[in-house]
Write an enzyme that holds these catalytic residues in place. Sequence first.
Site, mmCIF file in Angstrom:
data_model
loop_
_atom_site.group_PDB
_atom_site.id
_atom_site.type_symbol
_atom_site.label_atom_id
_atom_site.label_comp_id
_atom_site.label_asym_id
_atom_site.label_seq_id
_atom_site.Cartn_x
_atom_site.Cartn_y
_atom_site.Cartn_z
ATOM 1 N N ASP A 23 0.874 -1.169 0.000
ATOM 2 C CA ASP A 23 0.000 0.000 0.000
ATOM 3 C C ASP A 23 0.909 1.216 0.000
ATOM 4 O OD1 ASP A 23 -1.664 2.136 0.537
ATOM 5 O OD2 ASP A 23 -2.380 1.383 2.476
ATOM 6 N N LYS A 87 2.734 11.209 -3.499
ATOM 7 C CA LYS A 87 1.718 10.498 -4.276
ATOM 8 C C LYS A 87 0.757 11.447 -4.989
ATOM 9 C CE LYS A 87 -1.808 6.891 -3.540
ATOM 10 N NZ LYS A 87 -2.354 5.980 -2.503
ATOM 11 N N GLU A 187 -7.260 0.460 -4.635
ATOM 12 C CA GLU A 187 -7.301 0.343 -3.172
ATOM 13 C C GLU A 187 -8.620 -0.247 -2.658
ATOM 14 O OE1 GLU A 187 -6.113 4.303 -2.133
ATOM 15 O OE2 GLU A 187 -4.085 3.950 -2.889
ATOM 16 N N ASP A 211 -12.978 5.274 2.469
ATOM 17 C CA ASP A 211 -11.551 5.351 2.809
ATOM 18 C C ASP A 211 -11.163 6.784 3.166
ATOM 19 O OD1 ASP A 211 -8.789 5.429 2.901
ATOM 20 O OD2 ASP A 211 -8.484 4.251 1.080
HETATM 21 P P1 ADP Z 1 -3.142 7.281 3.766
HETATM 22 O O1 ADP Z 1 -3.960 6.168 3.216
HETATM 23 O O2 ADP Z 1 -3.593 8.627 3.279
HETATM 24 O O3 ADP Z 1 -1.684 7.084 3.598
HETATM 25 P P2 ADP Z 1 -3.781 6.331 6.481
HETATM 26 O O4 ADP Z 1 -4.882 5.452 6.111
HETATM 27 O O5 ADP Z 1 -2.543 5.720 6.991
HETATM 28 O O6 ADP Z 1 -3.428 7.375 5.342
HETATM 29 O O7 ADP Z 1 -4.361 7.360 7.561
HETATM 30 C C1 ADP Z 1 -3.549 8.273 8.242
HETATM 31 C C2 ADP Z 1 -4.435 9.165 9.068
HETATM 32 O O8 ADP Z 1 -5.119 8.391 10.056
HETATM 33 C C3 ADP Z 1 -3.665 10.235 9.816
HETATM 34 O O9 ADP Z 1 -4.327 11.484 9.662
HETATM 35 C C4 ADP Z 1 -3.760 9.765 11.249
HETATM 36 O O10 ADP Z 1 -3.722 10.848 12.167
HETATM 37 C C5 ADP Z 1 -5.108 9.090 11.267
HETATM 38 N N1 ADP Z 1 -5.275 8.170 12.387
HETATM 39 C C6 ADP Z 1 -4.496 7.112 12.693
HETATM 40 N N2 ADP Z 1 -4.949 6.526 13.818
HETATM 41 C C7 ADP Z 1 -6.038 7.231 14.221
HETATM 42 C C8 ADP Z 1 -6.950 7.123 15.317
HETATM 43 N N3 ADP Z 1 -6.817 6.174 16.246
HETATM 44 N N4 ADP Z 1 -7.969 8.023 15.393
HETATM 45 C C9 ADP Z 1 -8.095 8.991 14.473
HETATM 46 N N5 ADP Z 1 -7.278 9.137 13.434
HETATM 47 C C10 ADP Z 1 -6.253 8.266 13.299
HETATM 48 MG MG MG Z 2 -4.691 4.754 2.182
#
Ligand code: ADP
Ligand code: MG
Length: 622
Positions: A23, A87, A187, A211
């Site tokens: 991912d 990205k 995704e 998502d």
């Molecule tokens: P991406 O797919 O854009 O790379 P992710 O799916 O990894 O991102 O999501 C990252 C986001 O999730 C960040 O903004 C992070 O602060 C948030 N996040 C991670 N854990 C939590 C949580 N327990 N509660 C709320 N937000 C969260």
């Molecule tokens: Mg993602």
Amino acid sequence: MAKIGINIATGSLQQSEMIVGIDLGTTNSLVAIIHPETKLPTALKEFDGSSIVPSVVHFDSFGNVEVGEQAKPFLESDPQNTIFSAKRLMGKSHQDIRAHQDFFAYKIIDDNRDSLVKVQVGSTFYSPIDLSSYILAELKKRAEHILKTPVTKAVITVPAYFNDTQRQATRDAGKLAGLDVLRIINEPTAASLAYGLGMDPSEEKTIAVYDLGGGTFDISILKISNGLFEVLSTNGDTYLGGDDLDRAIIQYWMKQMGLDDLEDHKLLKQQLRLAAEKAKIVLSTQEFFETEFAGEKISITRQIFETLIEPIVQNTMDCCARAMKDAGLQIADINTVLMVGGSTRVPLVKKSVATFFNQEVNDSVNPDEVVALGAAVQADILAGNNQSMLLLDITPLSLGIETMGGLMDVLLPRNAKIPTQAARQYTTQKDAQTGINIAVYQGERDLVKDNRPLGAFTLKGIPSMPAGLPKVEVRFLINADGILQVSAKELRSGVSQTVDIKPQYGLTDEEVEQRLLDSLTNAKADISMRALVEARTEGEQMLSVTEKFMMKNAALLTKDEISLTASAMQALQLAITMEDKHLIQAKTEELNDISRPFAERVMDQAISGALKGKGIEDKDLQ
Ligand code: ADP
Ligand code: MG
């Protein structure tokens, strides 16, 4: 198929074909595999238990590159040399991202040569492909370290709305990182696979994948039947995510403290941002958060947080409504709702999605890992371990070519399932025309000038034939990665040519949305414009046929007949220059009425002439 190898370092037996799922996220990236023993999708974890690698790359002045957690602190302390969200730049031109220029703290250059953006760090230029390849190389290195075996093959995920350029760029980044990218998958499709959906061929389901990541939001509606995945529609916002939730808290606290700007206080700003993200995460499971900032106690309750973020969450629900509309579905048609992305841990988000879809949401698979886990499932299918499944995706906008008068002729309609192909036959407009220009466009408007050019080429070497005789078949083929190949073949002679369409730069999904909106608001104008263009084309053809006839057969016509035809031709010529479709049609009709009897008479004479053995050559009869 399953080959066994021996790892020289450890002496252990290894499956030599280890294909990993990756991912490559805007905010975070990670690798997963199907565990060789449990056969379950598993995220690869370091000894400290972390599986997530922040998608951040830092370059220091000595030329060292750091990726992930180590690079993150430099976001505030050394922003010019610290690249995040690479990205978002994949396959984009400067034009594409201009509206969001302020979002990036590093220097983005418009490289005129290929019109794709580059990032300047010190005196070096990096393409988004280079930057993504650093992240992928880091992931590969980690995976090899954890698995203790070389990792050279991967499945990488991309958002469902990624266009050809963006998919190709992702593939190229993989190649640069030393990975053979066996498949690019969407995704939401990966997320479905991670939930084990589609494994049972008799299963029929329509699912919504919500998502919400760090900086982006995507909603996708998928249909699964007979073990096939189909993306019915996608929607979202590429500049809406967890970071906006953090910002809402930051602004709330700044107001509480009477601060209105921290621009000159980088360190404080970073502290406040980190505190806000921490607060958000704590509030996902608790009702209250408190910390200290610059000697002051700051706090926030879940209730206040929810009030602050309500408009943001509502925005995502609006996108869901649009996706449902595009898919042509009712809420009751959705059987399953999947939660993907770290930000779906926020209780208000879960609650709102559940309310919107009128059902409990599925959040049992870790939302940070679910996409990578699904990529691992797909990798396993490709490794030949699970052959019962196939993946289908869709084209976000219609694809077609330019035809006479600048009209868009659609070969593959929007939301066509991929892999797919379509073919249509065309012909030449002029006699002895030996080349035909194939210009490929993407969009919903009737005139190509309102759509987006993807590329063009000329089919050359068509044998000389009268207009309308050559049969040129144009074929569009979109492979499983969503990459478009266009070929043209003249069927009488077999002359053919094929090109991969690699558009120069991508469209933001706002633009995709804008184009769809435009096509709706302009539908009426487009239809009348199309009718006008068609009338003009028909009129012009009539003129050219008549002209040719007159040149060849003037001797067989009376003076009156010639002048009558000439004035009808003139009238039509004039009508074509005007905007009135009915007038053009009427004048075409008139000319046709006048010239038809002559044509018939000439034909009769030619036939009787031929019978008498005098002969008028066939070709004079057109
Ligand atoms: P991406 O797919 O854009 O790379 P992710 O799916 O990894 O991102 O999501 C990252 C986001 O999730 C960040 O903004 C992070 O602060 C948030 N996040 C991670 N854990 C939590 C949580 N327990 N509660 C709320 N937000 C969260
Ligand atoms: Mg993602």
